[in-house]
Design a protein around this motif. Structure first.
Motif, short mmCIF file in Angstrom:
data_model
loop_
_atom_site.label_atom_id
_atom_site.label_comp_id
_atom_site.label_asym_id
_atom_site.label_seq_id
_atom_site.Cartn_x
_atom_site.Cartn_y
_atom_site.Cartn_z
N SER A 1 0.84 -1.20 0.00
CA SER A 1 0.00 0.00 0.00
C SER A 1 0.87 1.24 0.00
O SER A 1 2.02 1.22 0.47
N CYS A 2 0.29 2.33 -0.48
CA CYS A 2 0.98 3.63 -0.48
C CYS A 2 -0.05 4.68 -0.10
O CYS A 2 -0.98 4.94 -0.86
N THR A 3 0.14 5.27 1.06
CA THR A 3 -0.78 6.30 1.53
C THR A 3 -0.20 7.67 1.25
O THR A 3 0.97 7.92 1.55
N THR A 4 -1.00 8.53 0.66
CA THR A 4 -0.53 9.87 0.30
C THR A 4 -1.12 10.91 1.24
O THR A 4 -2.24 10.73 1.76
N SER A 5 -0.39 11.98 1.43
CA SER A 5 -0.89 13.10 2.23
C SER A 5 -0.28 14.38 1.70
O SER A 5 0.74 14.36 1.01
N GLY A 6 -0.92 15.49 2.03
CA GLY A 6 -0.38 16.79 1.67
C GLY A 6 -0.69 17.24 0.26
O GLY A 6 -0.29 18.33 -0.13
N ASN A 7 -1.40 16.43 -0.53
CA ASN A 7 -1.66 16.86 -1.91
C ASN A 7 -2.93 17.71 -1.97
O ASN A 7 -3.96 17.33 -1.42
N THR A 8 -2.81 18.85 -2.63
CA THR A 8 -3.93 19.77 -2.78
C THR A 8 -4.49 19.72 -4.19
O THR A 8 -5.38 20.49 -4.53
N TYR A 9 -4.01 18.82 -5.02
CA TYR A 9 -4.49 18.67 -6.39
C TYR A 9 -4.51 17.18 -6.70
O TYR A 9 -3.94 16.37 -5.95
N ARG A 10 -5.14 16.85 -7.81
CA ARG A 10 -5.22 15.43 -8.17
C ARG A 10 -4.04 15.08 -9.08
O ARG A 10 -3.77 15.76 -10.05
N HIS A 11 -3.39 14.00 -8.74
CA HIS A 11 -2.31 13.54 -9.60
C HIS A 11 -2.87 13.04 -10.91
O HIS A 11 -3.99 12.52 -10.97
N GLU B 1 18.77 -1.59 -12.08
CA GLU B 1 18.16 -0.27 -12.17
C GLU B 1 16.70 -0.32 -11.73
O GLU B 1 16.06 -1.38 -11.78
N ARG B 2 16.18 0.81 -11.32
CA ARG B 2 14.78 0.90 -10.96
C ARG B 2 13.94 0.68 -12.20
O ARG B 2 14.23 1.23 -13.27
N GLU B 3 12.89 -0.14 -12.08
CA GLU B 3 12.05 -0.41 -13.24
C GLU B 3 10.58 -0.12 -12.91
O GLU B 3 10.12 -0.32 -11.78
N TRP B 4 9.88 0.33 -13.91
CA TRP B 4 8.45 0.58 -13.81
C TRP B 4 7.71 -0.75 -13.73
O TRP B 4 8.02 -1.68 -14.49
N VAL B 5 6.74 -0.85 -12.82
CA VAL B 5 5.95 -2.06 -12.65
C VAL B 5 4.53 -1.86 -13.19
O VAL B 5 4.02 -2.66 -13.96
N ALA C 1 4.24 9.56 -7.44
CA ALA C 1 3.12 10.41 -7.83
C ALA C 1 3.65 11.61 -8.60
O ALA C 1 4.75 12.11 -8.31
N ASP C 2 2.84 12.08 -9.56
CA ASP C 2 3.29 13.22 -10.36
C ASP C 2 2.67 14.52 -9.84
O ASP C 2 2.02 14.54 -8.80
N VAL C 3 2.88 15.60 -10.59
CA VAL C 3 2.39 16.91 -10.15
C VAL C 3 1.08 17.28 -10.82
O VAL C 3 0.64 18.42 -10.74
N GLY C 4 0.42 16.32 -11.48
CA GLY C 4 -0.91 16.57 -12.00
C GLY C 4 -0.97 16.84 -13.49
O GLY C 4 -2.05 16.90 -14.06
N ALA C 5 0.15 17.00 -14.14
CA ALA C 5 0.15 17.23 -15.58
C ALA C 5 0.25 15.89 -16.31
O ALA C 5 0.66 14.89 -15.74
N GLY C 6 -0.12 15.88 -17.58
CA GLY C 6 -0.01 14.66 -18.36
C GLY C 6 1.43 14.33 -18.66
O GLY C 6 2.33 15.10 -18.36
N GLU D 1 11.24 9.49 -14.71
CA GLU D 1 11.45 10.94 -14.81
C GLU D 1 10.15 11.73 -14.75
O GLU D 1 10.15 12.93 -14.50
N HIS D 2 9.03 11.07 -15.00
CA HIS D 2 7.73 11.75 -14.96
C HIS D 2 7.32 12.11 -13.54
O HIS D 2 6.50 13.02 -13.35
N TYR D 3 7.87 11.45 -12.55
CA TYR D 3 7.37 11.56 -11.19
C TYR D 3 8.21 12.47 -10.31
O TYR D 3 9.44 12.46 -10.36
N THR D 4 7.51 13.25 -9.51
CA THR D 4 8.16 14.19 -8.60
C THR D 4 8.25 13.64 -7.19
O THR D 4 9.21 13.92 -6.48
N TYR D 5 7.25 12.89 -6.80
CA TYR D 5 7.17 12.44 -5.41
C TYR D 5 7.35 10.92 -5.33
O TYR D 5 6.76 10.17 -6.12
#
Length: 125
Positions: free
Chosen positions: A21-31, A44-48, A98-103, A110-114
């Protein structure tokens, strides 16, 4: 500040299941999208998998298709990864992102900020 906290990792035998599980907090917009990545020792880190948060559309890397399911519970601000029929090669540290809400391309790190701190999954044969 957005924070992601993973939980639910552990040690299992091949063929067993785990849900992380991954619980998020502090976000004021929708990812736009949220994802699970993993990193095995020396690799290397891989996308699942990722999920588009508005449509619930999902995508998976080939090696987990049919075994893993990504889902979200918006009321609980939680992202899940249900992992069935686990294999030793699934052993890795699992991270949610999680990203910053843009496509964009949801399958690249590299797409993800958090990022969360990770939860360890060990699968023994």
């Amino acid at each position: 500040q957005v924070q992601l906290v993973e939980s639910g990792g552990g040690s299992v035998q091949a063929g067993e299941s785990l849900r992380v599980s991954c619980t998020t907090s502090g976000n004021t917009y929708r990812h736009y999208c949220m994802a699970w990545f993993r990193q095995a020792p020396g690799k290397e880190r891989e996308w699942v998998a990722h999920i588009l948060t508005r449509s619930d559309s999902t995508a998976y890397t080939d090696s987990v298709k049919g075994r893993f399911t990504i889902s979200q519970d918006n009321a609980q601000n939680t992202l899940y990864l249900q992992m069935n029929s686990l294999k030793p090669q699934d052993t890795a540290m699992y991270y949610c992102a999680a990203d910053v809400g843009a496509g964009g391309r949801c399958s690249i790190s590299e797409h993800y900020t958090y990022w969360g701190q990770g939860t360890q999954v060990i699968v023994s044969s």
